[in-house]
Design a protein around this motif. Sequence first.
Motif, PDB file in Angstrom:
ATOM      1  N   TRP A 320      12.118  38.229  47.341  1.00 50.08           N
ATOM      2  CA  TRP A 320      12.107  36.760  47.290  1.00 50.08           C
ATOM      3  C   TRP A 320      12.530  36.207  48.651  1.00 50.08           C
ATOM      4  N   GLU A 321      11.615  36.284  49.599  1.00 46.99           N
ATOM      5  CA  GLU A 321      11.962  35.951  50.965  1.00 46.99           C
ATOM      6  C   GLU A 321      11.407  34.608  51.433  1.00 46.99           C
ATOM      7  N   ALA A 322      10.316  34.150  50.872  1.00 51.63           N
ATOM      8  CA  ALA A 322       9.687  32.924  51.371  1.00 51.63           C
ATOM      9  C   ALA A 322      10.538  31.706  51.021  1.00 51.63           C
ATOM     10  N   PRO A 323      10.655  30.739  51.925  1.00 53.92           N
ATOM     11  CA  PRO A 323      11.458  29.546  51.631  1.00 53.92           C
ATOM     12  C   PRO A 323      10.754  28.570  50.701  1.00 53.92           C
ATOM     13  N   GLU A 324       9.412  28.665  50.578  1.00 54.66           N
ATOM     14  CA  GLU A 324       8.657  27.771  49.707  1.00 54.66           C
ATOM     15  C   GLU A 324       7.830  28.576  48.716  1.00 54.66           C
ATOM     16  N   ARG A 325       7.547  27.938  47.558  1.00 57.26           N
ATOM     17  CA  ARG A 325       6.788  28.588  46.496  1.00 57.26           C
ATOM     18  C   ARG A 325       5.576  27.737  46.125  1.00 57.26           C
ATOM     19  N   VAL A 326       4.598  28.395  45.520  1.00 60.89           N
ATOM     20  CA  VAL A 326       3.386  27.710  45.088  1.00 60.89           C
ATOM     21  C   VAL A 326       3.643  27.021  43.753  1.00 60.89           C
ATOM     22  N   VAL A 327       3.279  25.748  43.675  1.00 61.70           N
ATOM     23  CA  VAL A 327       3.362  24.976  42.434  1.00 61.70           C
ATOM     24  C   VAL A 327       1.950  24.816  41.883  1.00 61.70           C
ATOM     25  N   ARG A 328       1.783  25.026  40.598  1.00 55.78           N
ATOM     26  CA  ARG A 328       0.459  24.941  39.975  1.00 55.78           C
ATOM     27  C   ARG A 328       0.407  23.863  38.897  1.00 55.78           C
ATOM     28  N   GLY A 329      -0.816  23.509  38.499  1.00 55.74           N
ATOM     29  CA  GLY A 329      -1.043  22.544  37.442  1.00 55.74           C
ATOM     30  C   GLY A 329      -0.919  21.112  37.916  1.00 55.74           C
ATOM     31  N   GLY A 330      -1.072  20.182  36.982  1.00 53.88           N
ATOM     32  CA  GLY A 330      -0.939  18.756  37.268  1.00 53.88           C
ATOM     33  C   GLY A 330       0.266  18.193  36.553  1.00 53.88           C
ATOM     34  N   SER A 331       0.546  16.924  36.800  1.00 54.32           N
ATOM     35  CA  SER A 331       1.671  16.295  36.118  1.00 54.32           C
ATOM     36  C   SER A 331       1.320  14.875  35.713  1.00 54.32           C
ATOM     37  N   PHE A 332       2.179  14.312  34.882  1.00 54.40           N
ATOM     38  CA  PHE A 332       2.004  12.940  34.406  1.00 54.40           C
ATOM     39  C   PHE A 332       1.996  11.935  35.543  1.00 54.40           C
ATOM     40  N   PHE A 333       2.459  12.312  36.730  1.00 57.67           N
ATOM     41  CA  PHE A 333       2.481  11.396  37.870  1.00 57.67           C
ATOM     42  C   PHE A 333       1.084  11.057  38.379  1.00 57.67           C
ATOM     43  N   LYS A 334       0.132  11.978  38.219  1.00 60.56           N
ATOM     44  CA  LYS A 334      -1.098  11.906  38.986  1.00 60.56           C
ATOM     45  C   LYS A 334      -2.277  11.358  38.188  1.00 60.56           C
ATOM     46  N   GLY A 335      -3.236  10.741  38.922  1.00 63.06           N
ATOM     47  CA  GLY A 335      -4.389  10.104  38.296  1.00 63.06           C
ATOM     48  C   GLY A 335      -5.673  10.835  38.562  1.00 63.06           C
ATOM     49  N   SER A 336      -5.845  12.024  38.006  1.00 59.45           N
ATOM     50  CA  SER A 336      -7.059  12.802  38.226  1.00 59.45           C
ATOM     51  C   SER A 336      -8.295  12.036  37.766  1.00 59.45           C
ATOM     52  N   GLY A 337      -9.340  12.035  38.606  1.00 57.47           N
ATOM     53  CA  GLY A 337     -10.594  11.381  38.250  1.00 57.47           C
ATOM     54  C   GLY A 337     -10.622   9.902  38.547  1.00 57.47           C
ATOM     55  N   GLU A 338      -9.503   9.311  38.968  1.00 54.83           N
ATOM     56  CA  GLU A 338      -9.454   7.889  39.266  1.00 54.83           C
ATOM     57  C   GLU A 338      -9.862   7.649  40.725  1.00 54.83           C
ATOM     58  N   PRO A 339     -10.470   6.516  41.043  1.00 54.04           N
ATOM     59  CA  PRO A 339     -10.802   6.229  42.438  1.00 54.04           C
ATOM     60  C   PRO A 339      -9.547   6.229  43.310  1.00 54.04           C
ATOM     61  N   ASN A 340      -9.711   6.734  44.514  1.00 54.09           N
ATOM     62  CA  ASN A 340      -8.651   6.729  45.524  1.00 54.09           C
ATOM     63  C   ASN A 340      -7.425   7.551  45.130  1.00 54.09           C
ATOM     64  N   THR A 341      -7.614   8.514  44.259  1.00 48.66           N
ATOM     65  CA  THR A 341      -6.533   9.434  43.934  1.00 48.66           C
ATOM     66  C   THR A 341      -7.029  10.853  44.139  1.00 48.66           C
ATOM     67  N   ALA A 342      -6.136  11.825  43.979  1.00 48.46           N
ATOM     68  CA  ALA A 342      -6.505  13.215  44.220  1.00 48.46           C
ATOM     69  C   ALA A 342      -7.453  13.717  43.137  1.00 48.46           C
ATOM     70  N   PRO A 343      -8.725  13.989  43.461  1.00 50.13           N
ATOM     71  CA  PRO A 343      -9.674  14.407  42.442  1.00 50.13           C
ATOM     72  C   PRO A 343      -9.422  15.816  41.931  1.00 50.13           C
ATOM     73  N   CYS A 344      -8.619  16.588  42.653  1.00 52.35           N
ATOM     74  CA  CYS A 344      -8.387  17.970  42.239  1.00 52.35           C
ATOM     75  C   CYS A 344      -7.198  18.110  41.302  1.00 52.35           C
ATOM     76  N   GLU A 345      -6.520  17.047  41.011  1.00 54.85           N
ATOM     77  CA  GLU A 345      -5.283  17.143  40.250  1.00 54.85           C
ATOM     78  C   GLU A 345      -5.495  17.858  38.922  1.00 54.85           C
ATOM     79  N   GLY A 346      -4.668  18.884  38.695  1.00 56.57           N
ATOM     80  CA  GLY A 346      -4.701  19.597  37.432  1.00 56.57           C
ATOM     81  C   GLY A 346      -5.744  20.685  37.336  1.00 56.57           C
ATOM     82  N   ARG A 347      -6.590  20.876  38.348  1.00 58.01           N
ATOM     83  CA  ARG A 347      -7.628  21.888  38.266  1.00 58.01           C
ATOM     84  C   ARG A 347      -7.022  23.292  38.193  1.00 58.01           C
ATOM     85  N   SER A 348      -7.735  24.201  37.541  1.00 53.95           N
ATOM     86  CA  SER A 348      -7.241  25.568  37.422  1.00 53.95           C
ATOM     87  C   SER A 348      -7.193  26.287  38.763  1.00 53.95           C
ATOM     88  N   ASP A 349      -8.027  25.883  39.716  1.00 53.75           N
ATOM     89  CA  ASP A 349      -8.068  26.546  41.016  1.00 53.75           C
ATOM     90  C   ASP A 349      -7.205  25.855  42.063  1.00 53.75           C
TER      91      ASP A 349
END
Length: 372
Positions: A320-349
């Motif tokens: 466990w040496e890296a100072p940062e970790r990968v976060v996956r999935g989406g959250s209630f904060f984000k607006g996937s599919g909405e104009p002017n927001t992150a279109p990738c939010e919540g994607r499996s990839d």
Amino acid sequence: MKTPRQRALRLLGLGSLWLVAACAEGKDPPAATAMASITTGLTFTFGMGQLGCEIPSDAQCASNSGGSYRLGMPALQVTLPPFAIDVHEVTNEQYLYCVEMGVCSAPEGDETSNIREYWAMLAPGGGTVPNPTYFDFPVVYVSWLQAREYCEFVGKRLPTEFEWERVAGGAAQSPNDKRVYPVGPVGPRDGLGKCTSVDINLYACTKLDRPRAVGTSKDDVVTEGGVAIHDLFGNVYEWTASDADERVTCDANQPYDCEACVACLDGKPAANCKPQCYGCVCGDGPSESKPNCYLPCETPICPMIPTAQQPVTMQPPTTWEAPERVVRGGSFFKGSGEPNTAPCEGRSDERGFFWPQTNAHAGLGFRCARSL
């Protein structure tokens, strides 16, 4: 077994001394989270490569300077050892038990977006007690270190991002086969589409900027071996065990010297960057051909792992040496599919974001896994 009301009254009566009293022997632990065993489809395509939604079409590539999108890593065939994963995110009640037993430390915050007293509430006579109203909600405001500590407490570990994507995206044999979202067709898409008709806890779908009880989404469900797995795509972001490595699917054994080329392409058309890119070394061989080089939109990202060397076996990390970790999935904060927001939010990839392992976040929780 105490009812929720009896348990709540007991907690209220403890006042500010609840933590000390909870350490007494004999307290019943909350129900353990069921797990889904992943024993098939363990060789699959990780990532979307040039088909990822943040890679523009060829026409857009020609006019795009490169500064307004993030270039994706190569897709890669990987093989995983069998594993099991929790069917939902760790809840406040489950994490509370670890705190009460003196193993885990309390979350860094008592509230989350639009919910006050999410973890603890004021008690009669002063002090605070755990808030049973949100016992079935995902615990948040825990660092990666705290999440790892909890998983070890229950005899598990954090899932790697490869395990997480295998469950969310399915046993895809190519990017076109990947389950990008739990609803609709497989394969690349730029968003959930008409998200308001889909019950996934992303803001664009629910219009609610707050977490929900685990396992309550009707559409945020995938099935493995007849077992339903909830909230991979929404509700809260999830910690993984994986190091934050931008070039996770690149060939670290091949030479790469293209920084001047990439820097030029970040602000100029490709035709203006030939001097910087001509001498770019990406993989073995003459620079003119750049063999084995991943080139989305003419930008030489990194050497690819040769097909003959795939699939690559991905074992759970042991250090466990890296100072940062990968976060996956989406959250209630984000607006996937909405104009002017992150279109990738919540994607499996989508690799979400990299986050310091010592930091917490109001929309970041976790689930646990286990090697089989």
